[in-house]
Design an enzyme around this catalytic site. Structure first.
Site, mmCIF file in Angstrom:
data_model
loop_
_atom_site.group_PDB
_atom_site.id
_atom_site.type_symbol
_atom_site.label_atom_id
_atom_site.label_comp_id
_atom_site.label_asym_id
_atom_site.label_seq_id
_atom_site.Cartn_x
_atom_site.Cartn_y
_atom_site.Cartn_z
ATOM 1 N N LYS A 198 0.858 -1.188 0.000
ATOM 2 C CA LYS A 198 0.000 0.000 0.000
ATOM 3 C C LYS A 198 0.891 1.234 0.000
ATOM 4 C CE LYS A 198 -4.116 -0.161 0.783
ATOM 5 N NZ LYS A 198 -5.263 -0.386 -0.132
ATOM 6 N N THR A 256 -3.143 -5.594 0.979
ATOM 7 C CA THR A 256 -2.571 -4.251 1.106
ATOM 8 C C THR A 256 -3.356 -3.421 2.123
ATOM 9 O OG1 THR A 256 -3.883 -3.341 -0.729
ATOM 10 C CG2 THR A 256 -1.733 -4.318 -1.264
ATOM 11 N N ASP A 257 -4.640 -3.717 2.278
ATOM 12 C CA ASP A 257 -5.420 -3.018 3.294
ATOM 13 C C ASP A 257 -4.877 -3.310 4.694
ATOM 14 O OD1 ASP A 257 -7.919 -1.370 3.821
ATOM 15 O OD2 ASP A 257 -8.301 -3.120 5.093
ATOM 16 N N ARG A 306 29.756 34.346 -10.557
ATOM 17 C CA ARG A 306 28.404 33.945 -10.916
ATOM 18 C C ARG A 306 27.611 33.530 -9.683
ATOM 19 N NH1 ARG A 306 28.118 27.725 -13.243
ATOM 20 N NH2 ARG A 306 29.307 26.737 -11.552
ATOM 21 N N HIS A 338 20.116 27.843 -13.081
ATOM 22 C CA HIS A 338 20.866 28.880 -13.775
ATOM 23 C C HIS A 338 20.298 30.277 -13.518
ATOM 24 C CE1 HIS A 338 23.116 25.834 -15.881
ATOM 25 N NE2 HIS A 338 22.007 25.287 -16.341
ATOM 26 N N GLN A 381 30.153 20.298 -9.587
ATOM 27 C CA GLN A 381 30.688 18.985 -9.227
ATOM 28 C C GLN A 381 31.634 19.088 -8.029
ATOM 29 O OE1 GLN A 381 30.293 20.081 -12.339
ATOM 30 N NE2 GLN A 381 30.012 18.412 -13.817
ATOM 31 N N ASN A 407 21.569 22.422 -11.657
ATOM 32 C CA ASN A 407 22.126 23.770 -11.649
ATOM 33 C C ASN A 407 21.005 24.747 -11.984
ATOM 34 O OD1 ASN A 407 23.757 26.051 -11.863
ATOM 35 N ND2 ASN A 407 25.452 24.877 -12.737
ATOM 36 N N PHE A 420 33.051 29.656 -13.365
ATOM 37 C CA PHE A 420 32.980 28.553 -14.319
ATOM 38 C C PHE A 420 33.732 28.972 -15.573
ATOM 39 C CE2 PHE A 420 30.662 25.751 -17.434
ATOM 40 C CZ PHE A 420 31.142 24.552 -16.923
#
Length: 311
Positions: free
Chosen positions: A13, A58-59, A184, A260, A232, A258, A167
């Site tokens: 469930k 599942t109940d 940045r 941006h 990274q 990322n 970067f």
């Protein structure tokens, strides 16, 4: 005659929404979980003939989740998951493996006014909460009748450094148009899972809440304190900081898009828009770079599935 073989299978469930209120006098505490149960074992016959002799409904799994939350309380998502996993396997012979996956939604207490209360006793209010809007805590507990594997983590925690990120020097070909950037914004939404080295057999379980808070703290501190030349590099430093600080963790995996932020081109209006002067950016939600990696202790085995965090 062609014979067909039943491969991996599981049932249970999913997404049982459990809210547990604990009353400590007039002060209330809340735990808000989304619990999914997956069971597997001797299920060949139900798939081939439809016989449900080995099937726990599942109940029933749903009822068990709510009953355990009441009878045992919810000390932590991990603690509840361990109890449920052991129960399903140890008390049902056809079930050989249980996986409990839990999301936990945070709430914080609403601070009430110090004066000018509208009714008598208003200053004693300790039962009103607001949902916190940061990360969602997650846990996955797997038990096979022998050892327990506990994965903890969080998702959707958005962080941003407004400087100390560059970067440049990247590989370029004829399709490369991205300019190098020496100042940045670095922004990402962190999703992560980490694996505890506790196997549920000999030693005492970790303090799950203390462990979670420690991992979160050290990951965020590493994000803030790393001068970044790539996402990274930042991701790796976050993992190293966690493993250096938390002895109970052997492996951690991150998925970090990322987010941006591009400086708006205001030159048509005769306006400079340089980072050093406090630039204006537009935030692009897609497409986005998706950076993912696992960091492990030397000698540890990589066990966190890569598809738990990626697209």
């Amino acid at each position: 005659m062609t014979r067909f073989v039943l491969g991996q299978n599981q049932y249970g469930k999913a997404e049982n929404r459990v809210v547990k209120i604990t009353r400590d006098g007039d002060t209330h505490h809340i735990k808000d979980l989304n619990v999914s149960v997956a069971l597997s074992g001797d299920m060949e016959e139900v798939h081939r003939s439809g016989s449900n002799a080995n099937v726990l409904p599942t109940d029933t799994t749903k009822n068990t989740v709510f009953a355990f939350a009441k009878e045992h309380g919810i000390e932590s998502a991990e603690d509840l998951g361990v109890k449920l996993a052991r129960h399903f396997v140890d008390n049902n012979e056809p079930i050989h493996r249980a996986r409990i996956r839990i999301e936990e939604y945070g709430w914080e207490r609403i601070e009430t006014s110090k004066g000018g209360a509208r009714f008598v006793g208003a200053e004693e209010i300790a039962h009103s909460f607001v949902r916190t809007g940061q990360e969602t805590r997650v846990a996955q507990i797997t038990y096979d009748g022998h050892g327990i594997q506990v994965l903890s983590g969080f998702k959707d925690l958005t962080v941003l450094n407004s400087t100390n990120s560059e970067f440049f020097g990247f590989l370029k070909d004829k399709y490369t148009t991205l300019p190098e950037d020496h100042d940045r914004i670095l922004a990402t939404t962190v999703s992560t899972w980490w694996r505890h080295n506790w196997d549920g057999i000999d030693s005492h379980a970790p303090d799950w809440d203390r462990s979670y808070n420690g991992v979160r703290k050290h990951a965020l501190q590493a994000f803030a304190e790393t001068y970044s030349y790539s996402l990274q590099q930042t991701l790796f430093e976050m993992g190293v900081r966690v493993l250096n600080s938390r002895d109970e963790v052997d492996e951690i995996r991150f998925s970090m898009p990322n987010k941006h932020h591009f400086r708006s081109d205001l030159s048509p209006f005769g306006i400079d828009n340089e980072a050093k002067d406090g630039a204006v950016y537009y935030a692009a939600d897609r497409p986005y770079g998706l950076i993912e990696a696992t960091i492990l202790r030397d000698g540890a085995e990589q066990l966190i599935p890569v598809d738990m965090t990626n697209l």
